[in-house]
Scaffold this active site. Sequence first.
Site, PDB file in Angstrom:
ATOM      1  N   CYS A  61       7.776  51.625 -82.468  1.00  0.00           N
ATOM      2  CA  CYS A  61       8.242  51.123 -81.170  1.00  0.00           C
ATOM      3  C   CYS A  61       9.614  50.456 -81.318  1.00  0.00           C
ATOM      4  O   CYS A  61       9.747  49.455 -82.028  1.00  0.00           O
ATOM      5  CB  CYS A  61       7.178  50.164 -80.643  1.00  0.00           C
ATOM      6  N   PRO A  63      11.786  48.759 -79.143  1.00  0.00           N
ATOM      7  CA  PRO A  63      12.001  47.378 -78.694  1.00  0.00           C
ATOM      8  C   PRO A  63      11.283  46.342 -79.566  1.00  0.00           C
ATOM      9  O   PRO A  63      11.744  45.212 -79.697  1.00  0.00           O
ATOM     10  CB  PRO A  63      11.438  47.366 -77.270  1.00  0.00           C
ATOM     11  N   CYS A  64      10.152  46.773 -80.160  1.00  0.00           N
ATOM     12  CA  CYS A  64       9.405  45.840 -81.027  1.00  0.00           C
ATOM     13  C   CYS A  64      10.269  45.454 -82.226  1.00  0.00           C
ATOM     14  O   CYS A  64      10.299  44.296 -82.642  1.00  0.00           O
ATOM     15  CB  CYS A  64       8.117  46.473 -81.539  1.00  0.00           C
ATOM     16  N   LYS A  65      10.965  46.461 -82.763  1.00  0.00           N
ATOM     17  CA  LYS A  65      11.814  46.216 -83.937  1.00  0.00           C
ATOM     18  C   LYS A  65      12.948  45.277 -83.563  1.00  0.00           C
ATOM     19  O   LYS A  65      13.350  44.435 -84.357  1.00  0.00           O
ATOM     20  CB  LYS A  65      12.391  47.540 -84.441  1.00  0.00           C
ATOM     21  N   PHE A  68      11.605  41.635 -83.302  1.00  0.00           N
ATOM     22  CA  PHE A  68      11.114  41.020 -84.540  1.00  0.00           C
ATOM     23  C   PHE A  68      11.977  39.880 -85.095  1.00  0.00           C
ATOM     24  O   PHE A  68      11.477  38.789 -85.303  1.00  0.00           O
ATOM     25  CB  PHE A  68      10.908  42.115 -85.584  1.00  0.00           C
TER      26      PHE A  68
END
Lengths: 165, 73
Positions: A61, A63-65, A68
Amino acid sequence: MNVIKAAITFFSILLSPLLGFSAEIGGKAPSFSLKDINGNTVTLESLKGKVVFLDFWATWCGPCKEEFPELDALYKKYGKDGFEVVGISVDKTESNVAEFLKKRPVSFTILTNTKGDVAETYGLPGMPTGFIIGKDGVIRYRHAGFSKAFLPVYEKEIVELLKRP
Amino acid sequence: MKLWLLVLMLLSLFFTGCATLERVQPWEREVLADPIMQLEPDPQEAALDEHIFSTREGSAGGYGAAGGGCGCN
């Protein structure tokens, strides 16, 4: 009459999957017991008394990266005040998570939910989804997706919850 | 009455389609999130291809002005 009763029962069963049982804002955060990448079990109950940012993420994903390092920064800033970030990975394979964390290490807790049952319980509307849980274990805020514009909002909410008893 | 039952059964059969309300959930999109699954894996390259195509074909394209044919705008 029996036919009608049978029909009602049948359609009720048929349409029951339409009912959602997701985690609601203002409701108790559903408890979970998951393993971190080192195999240690972490439960939500063990975090009681802390403000928790529960982040559902995945290595696939984008946007998750992006989110973070920002979460890591927030954790480093407010961790000493009783703020905890828990990242729950919904990847199907744990090795992907371990590999990802080698490249992008973070200081907060990472748990894995390969079965996706916890994600289902929380009823994620998108990826990533962050739940901000108060010291009392109640879900106070929910954020779906990620944009840098969310960061001041996150911070404001975290600070506000940390001030609450 | 039997006809009514038959209709009900047929309707039930028809509505079983609704029972498979298995939308791919956000946390299950691992495979779908793969760039190879996109219709246009590289949006920049797709835009470039489109530009060249519409320039060469003149009236074809339909995604914007075709320009004068030089492909420079």
